[in-house]
Scaffold this motif. Structure first.
Motif, PDB file in Angstrom:
ATOM      1  N   ALA A  96       0.834  -1.208   0.000  1.00 12.77           N
ATOM      2  CA  ALA A  96       0.000   0.000   0.000  1.00 12.77           C
ATOM      3  C   ALA A  96       0.866   1.254   0.000  1.00 12.77           C
ATOM      4  O   ALA A  96       0.549   2.249  -0.656  1.00 12.77           O
ATOM      5  CB  ALA A  96      -0.924  -0.004   1.217  1.00 12.77           C
ATOM      6  N   ALA A  97       1.995   1.207   0.743  1.00  8.76           N
ATOM      7  CA  ALA A  97       2.904   2.359   0.754  1.00  8.76           C
ATOM      8  C   ALA A  97       3.504   2.583  -0.630  1.00  8.76           C
ATOM      9  O   ALA A  97       3.680   3.723  -1.073  1.00  8.76           O
ATOM     10  CB  ALA A  97       4.007   2.139   1.790  1.00  8.76           C
ATOM     11  N   ALA A  98       3.822   1.464  -1.339  1.00  8.44           N
ATOM     12  CA  ALA A  98       4.380   1.590  -2.685  1.00  8.44           C
ATOM     13  C   ALA A  98       3.381   2.222  -3.648  1.00  8.44           C
ATOM     14  O   ALA A  98       3.764   2.878  -4.627  1.00  8.44           O
ATOM     15  CB  ALA A  98       4.817   0.214  -3.196  1.00  8.44           C
ATOM     16  N   GLN A  99       2.071   2.027  -3.376  1.00 10.14           N
ATOM     17  CA  GLN A  99       1.039   2.608  -4.233  1.00 10.14           C
ATOM     18  C   GLN A  99       0.660   4.019  -3.802  1.00 10.14           C
ATOM     19  O   GLN A  99      -0.229   4.633  -4.394  1.00 10.14           O
ATOM     20  CB  GLN A  99      -0.219   1.729  -4.203  1.00 10.14           C
ATOM     21  N   GLY A 100       1.303   4.512  -2.744  1.00  9.38           N
ATOM     22  CA  GLY A 100       1.012   5.860  -2.274  1.00  9.38           C
ATOM     23  C   GLY A 100      -0.187   5.945  -1.354  1.00  9.38           C
ATOM     24  O   GLY A 100      -0.658   7.038  -1.042  1.00  9.38           O
ATOM     25  N   LEU A 101      -0.711   4.785  -0.888  1.00 10.76           N
ATOM     26  CA  LEU A 101      -1.868   4.792   0.004  1.00 10.76           C
ATOM     27  C   LEU A 101      -1.470   4.992   1.463  1.00 10.76           C
ATOM     28  O   LEU A 101      -2.328   5.283   2.302  1.00 10.76           O
ATOM     29  CB  LEU A 101      -2.639   3.470  -0.137  1.00 10.76           C
ATOM     30  N   LEU A 102      -0.209   4.766   1.802  1.00 11.43           N
ATOM     31  CA  LEU A 102       0.307   4.950   3.158  1.00 11.43           C
ATOM     32  C   LEU A 102       1.665   5.636   3.079  1.00 11.43           C
ATOM     33  O   LEU A 102       2.423   5.420   2.123  1.00 11.43           O
ATOM     34  CB  LEU A 102       0.465   3.595   3.873  1.00 11.43           C
ATOM     35  N   ALA A 103       1.985   6.400   4.107  1.00 18.15           N
ATOM     36  CA  ALA A 103       3.308   7.000   4.185  1.00 18.15           C
ATOM     37  C   ALA A 103       4.326   5.925   4.562  1.00 18.15           C
ATOM     38  O   ALA A 103       4.078   5.108   5.450  1.00 18.15           O
ATOM     39  CB  ALA A 103       3.330   8.130   5.213  1.00 18.15           C
ATOM     40  N   THR A 104       5.467   5.920   3.869  1.00 21.49           N
ATOM     41  CA  THR A 104       6.498   4.905   4.123  1.00 21.49           C
ATOM     42  C   THR A 104       6.988   4.966   5.565  1.00 21.49           C
ATOM     43  O   THR A 104       7.200   3.923   6.203  1.00 21.49           O
ATOM     44  CB  THR A 104       7.675   5.113   3.150  1.00 21.49           C
ATOM     45  N   ASN A 105       7.148   6.176   6.106  1.00 14.22           N
ATOM     46  CA  ASN A 105       7.623   6.264   7.489  1.00 14.22           C
ATOM     47  C   ASN A 105       6.602   5.723   8.479  1.00 14.22           C
ATOM     48  O   ASN A 105       6.977   5.208   9.545  1.00 14.22           O
ATOM     49  CB  ASN A 105       7.990   7.717   7.828  1.00 14.22           C
ATOM     50  N   ASP A 106       5.295   5.802   8.168  1.00 18.38           N
ATOM     51  CA  ASP A 106       4.280   5.206   9.043  1.00 18.38           C
ATOM     52  C   ASP A 106       4.438   3.691   9.085  1.00 18.38           C
ATOM     53  O   ASP A 106       4.400   3.070  10.156  1.00 18.38           O
ATOM     54  CB  ASP A 106       2.873   5.571   8.550  1.00 18.38           C
ATOM     55  N   VAL A 107       4.588   3.088   7.900  1.00 20.37           N
ATOM     56  CA  VAL A 107       4.752   1.622   7.853  1.00 20.37           C
ATOM     57  C   VAL A 107       6.044   1.220   8.564  1.00 20.37           C
ATOM     58  O   VAL A 107       6.080   0.234   9.316  1.00 20.37           O
ATOM     59  CB  VAL A 107       4.769   1.129   6.395  1.00 20.37           C
ATOM     60  N   ALA A 108       7.123   1.995   8.346  1.00 19.13           N
ATOM     61  CA  ALA A 108       8.398   1.665   8.982  1.00 19.13           C
ATOM     62  C   ALA A 108       8.303   1.747  10.498  1.00 19.13           C
ATOM     63  O   ALA A 108       8.833   0.887  11.227  1.00 19.13           O
ATOM     64  CB  ALA A 108       9.488   2.598   8.458  1.00 19.13           C
ATOM     65  N   SER A 109       7.632   2.774  11.022  1.00 15.46           N
ATOM     66  CA  SER A 109       7.513   2.910  12.475  1.00 15.46           C
ATOM     67  C   SER A 109       6.659   1.801  13.073  1.00 15.46           C
ATOM     68  O   SER A 109       6.977   1.256  14.139  1.00 15.46           O
ATOM     69  CB  SER A 109       6.915   4.276  12.818  1.00 15.46           C
ATOM     70  N   ILE A 110       5.572   1.427  12.393  1.00 14.82           N
ATOM     71  CA  ILE A 110       4.731   0.328  12.884  1.00 14.82           C
ATOM     72  C   ILE A 110       5.522  -0.970  12.883  1.00 14.82           C
ATOM     73  O   ILE A 110       5.486  -1.764  13.839  1.00 14.82           O
ATOM     74  CB  ILE A 110       3.460   0.203  12.024  1.00 14.82           C
ATOM     75  N   LYS A 156      -3.504   2.944  15.682  1.00 12.34           N
ATOM     76  CA  LYS A 156      -4.729   3.723  15.847  1.00 12.34           C
ATOM     77  C   LYS A 156      -4.588   5.093  15.226  1.00 12.34           C
ATOM     78  O   LYS A 156      -5.509   5.626  14.598  1.00 12.34           O
ATOM     79  CB  LYS A 156      -5.062   3.839  17.332  1.00 12.34           C
ATOM     80  N   VAL A 157      -3.400   5.712  15.402  1.00 13.79           N
ATOM     81  CA  VAL A 157      -3.163   7.032  14.806  1.00 13.79           C
ATOM     82  C   VAL A 157      -3.239   6.947  13.284  1.00 13.79           C
ATOM     83  O   VAL A 157      -3.867   7.780  12.616  1.00 13.79           O
ATOM     84  CB  VAL A 157      -1.779   7.573  15.247  1.00 13.79           C
ATOM     85  N   VAL A 158      -2.581   5.906  12.722  1.00 11.38           N
ATOM     86  CA  VAL A 158      -2.585   5.758  11.263  1.00 11.38           C
ATOM     87  C   VAL A 158      -3.992   5.467  10.755  1.00 11.38           C
ATOM     88  O   VAL A 158      -4.426   6.013   9.736  1.00 11.38           O
ATOM     89  CB  VAL A 158      -1.607   4.633  10.847  1.00 11.38           C
ATOM     90  N   ILE A 159      -4.731   4.599  11.493  1.00 14.30           N
ATOM     91  CA  ILE A 159      -6.106   4.280  11.086  1.00 14.30           C
ATOM     92  C   ILE A 159      -6.966   5.538  11.122  1.00 14.30           C
ATOM     93  O   ILE A 159      -7.807   5.763  10.252  1.00 14.30           O
ATOM     94  CB  ILE A 159      -6.690   3.172  11.982  1.00 14.30           C
ATOM     95  N   GLY A 160      -6.761   6.369  12.158  1.00 12.87           N
ATOM     96  CA  GLY A 160      -7.526   7.617  12.222  1.00 12.87           C
ATOM     97  C   GLY A 160      -7.316   8.464  10.989  1.00 12.87           C
ATOM     98  O   GLY A 160      -8.262   9.018  10.427  1.00 12.87           O
ATOM     99  N   ALA A 161      -6.047   8.560  10.569  1.00 13.02           N
ATOM    100  CA  ALA A 161      -5.763   9.336   9.357  1.00 13.02           C
ATOM    101  C   ALA A 161      -6.395   8.697   8.127  1.00 13.02           C
ATOM    102  O   ALA A 161      -6.939   9.384   7.252  1.00 13.02           O
ATOM    103  CB  ALA A 161      -4.245   9.465   9.173  1.00 13.02           C
ATOM    104  N   LYS A 162      -6.329   7.347   8.042  1.00 17.52           N
ATOM    105  CA  LYS A 162      -6.902   6.665   6.877  1.00 17.52           C
ATOM    106  C   LYS A 162      -8.425   6.781   6.867  1.00 17.52           C
ATOM    107  O   LYS A 162      -9.034   6.887   5.804  1.00 17.52           O
ATOM    108  CB  LYS A 162      -6.497   5.183   6.881  1.00 17.52           C
ATOM    109  N   GLU A 163      -9.052   6.736   8.055  1.00  9.98           N
ATOM    110  CA  GLU A 163     -10.506   6.883   8.091  1.00  9.98           C
ATOM    111  C   GLU A 163     -10.907   8.291   7.640  1.00  9.98           C
ATOM    112  O   GLU A 163     -11.935   8.465   6.967  1.00  9.98           O
ATOM    113  CB  GLU A 163     -11.017   6.610   9.504  1.00  9.98           C
TER     114      GLU A 163
END
Length: 463
Positions: A96-110, A156-163
């Motif tokens: 999803a990060a590769a498709q631009g749907l998530l920030a790479t640093n968010d995935v890396a931190s999780i 939860k923070v990332v989900i909030g942003a995605k919602e």
């Protein structure tokens, strides 16, 4: 006369050009709307992947705790499946990060937080193996729970942003559909105006073309009917697409929550049966396993049917509430008589509904009733029913902590947790409201802090 013919020809050419322009504009707006809906689906898939990653980590932690207590390798089998699920969800998030749907640093931190939690799990398992089964069980530290909380908080923070992004995508899709409708109506109105004027000129300047005037009127009526049909279809599709987004959340929760309850019951009764295969309770445990297995099978089949039925009318039938509630109490471990007193007041009237949806509804209501009680208080729950004008109102009354009046208005919303001291996702009562409304019913609550709660579900009575 010749000049009149030229004017009519020019008018018709202009009308045809405007119609083509309108069709092209509607087509392009439709493509934009479809892409917006695809974006809604992609955003929702990312949210499900985030929830799945947290669920996999929780399953891994549960398996690890079982091993720490028993030092039995069989408890680590679910851990391997949980690790596989974690890697699958992690890879999906990177995709999803590769498709631009998530920030790479968010995935890396999780991933970094999750890896710390998994490393702590692995270290505690290795240390317990070194100690051996003969050593007493040491109280585990809170490090794993703290690490799990860190992961859940970050997700939860990332989900909030995605919602938030999901809500924007839904709004954009609705705006695109509305725009397409407005463009079509505008083009149709302008074409009708051109055609009407052309017919008037034909009638005045060329009496011999009266048949052409009638044909033009017929075409105008056809355009009007097409416009009304498109308006109806656009409104219907918009409502169905919004309903699909809500149902996907509901089905996802049912799969991860309601279907696991029979599995836990089967596992508990199977352990009792293995511990004492020839005992007097063996047959009873076997029957409970069979009942839970049948319940799980029906939940799976009904959930599949429910998913397919998101855009059609749900099947409704006569449901015996007394048998359904007794089955819930016998197969759901959290409703056991060892932990709570649940009383069913007499024979409850049958209702018109869907058994799978009613199972989800009352398992959530009863589960909340036995969970939200003050520390040291034994849960007491009473289920009763009353009939009024062809409707059945079922009450679930408890001796819990109660709900403040000012908080009750948001009680049935999605992800609404009123007290963080109690475990839960905050989606249970939202599911209750949704399934009851889909069965043509309503739901409500009467409660005060410290005096328990009385939830009610009102459904149609069979004729």
């Amino acid at each position: 006369m010749k000049s009149g013919k030229h004017q009519v020809l020019i008018l018709f050419i202009a009308a045809a050009g405007l119609l083509v322009t309108g069709i092209v504009a509607v087509y392009r707006a439709g493509l934009i709307a479809v892409e917006s809906r695809r974006d809604v689906a992609r955003q929702n898939a990312v949210i499900q992947d985030l929830d799945g990653l947290v669920s996999a980590l929780k399953d891994a932690e549960t398996s690890q705790r079982g091993f720490l207590i028993t030092v039995e390798e069989s408890y680590l089998t679910p851990l391997q499946q949980a690790l596989h699920d974690y890697r699958t969800e992690r890879d999906a998030l990177w995709a999803a990060a590769a498709q631009g749907l998530l920030a790479t640093n968010d995935v890396a931190s999780i991933q970094a937080l999750a890896q710390k939690d998994l490393t702590e799990l692995d270290d505690s398992i290795r240390l317990r193996r070194q100690q051996g089964a003969a050593q007493p069980v040491k109280t585990p530290t809170d490090l794993g729970e703290l690490l799990m909380d860190d992961v859940a908080a970050r997700v939860k923070v990332v989900i909030g942003a995605k919602e938030h992004a999901l809500e924007e995508a839904v709004q954009n899709a609705d705006d695109d559909l509305t725009r397409a409708h407005e463009i079509f109506i505008g083009a149709a109105v302008l074409n009708l105006a051109f055609l009407t004027w052309a017919c008037w000129r034909i009638y005045r300047e060329m009496d011999r073309r009266e048949a052409a005037v009638l044909e033009s009127a017929r075409m105008a009526e056809a355009l009007r009917q097409s416009s009304e049909e498109l308006e109806r279809l656009v409104a219907e599709r918009t409502a169905r697409l919004q309903e699909m987004v809500n149902e996907l959340r509901h089905v996802s929760y049912a799969i991860t929550h309601d279907m696991r309850a029979p599995l836990r019951a089967m596992n508990a009764f199977a352990e009792l049966l293995v511990a004492d295969p020839g005992g007097p309770e063996a047959r009873r445990h076997g029957e409970r396993i069979r009942t839970a297995a049948l319940r799980l099978d029906r939940l799976i089949r009904d959930s599949l049917n429910y998913t397919r039925a998101t855009l059609i009318e749900l099947p409704r039938e006569r449901v015996e509430l007394t048998a359904l509630l007794h089955g819930l109490i016998e197969t759901y471990p959290n409703l056991s008589s060892d932990d709570a007193d649940i009383e069913i007041d007499g024979e409850l009237p049958p209702v018109v509904g869907n058994e799978s949806l009613l199972t989800q509804c009352f398992s959530n209501l009863l589960g909340n009733a036995v969970k939200f009680v003050a520390p040291g208080t034994r849960p007491r729950v009473r289920v009763r029913a009353e009939t009024r004008e062809g409707r059945v109102r079922v009450w679930v009354e408890d001796n819990g902590i109660g709900i403040p009046q000012e908080a009750q208005y948001r009680l049935f919303g999605m992800f609404q947790k009123l007290d963080s001291q109690y475990e839960g996702t905050g989606i249970g009562l939202a599911i209750v409201r949704k399934v009851v409304e889909r069965m043509g019913g309503s739901v409500g609550v009467v409660s005060e802090p410290g005096q328990g709660s009385r939830f009610w579900v009102e459904l149609n009575r069979p004729e």
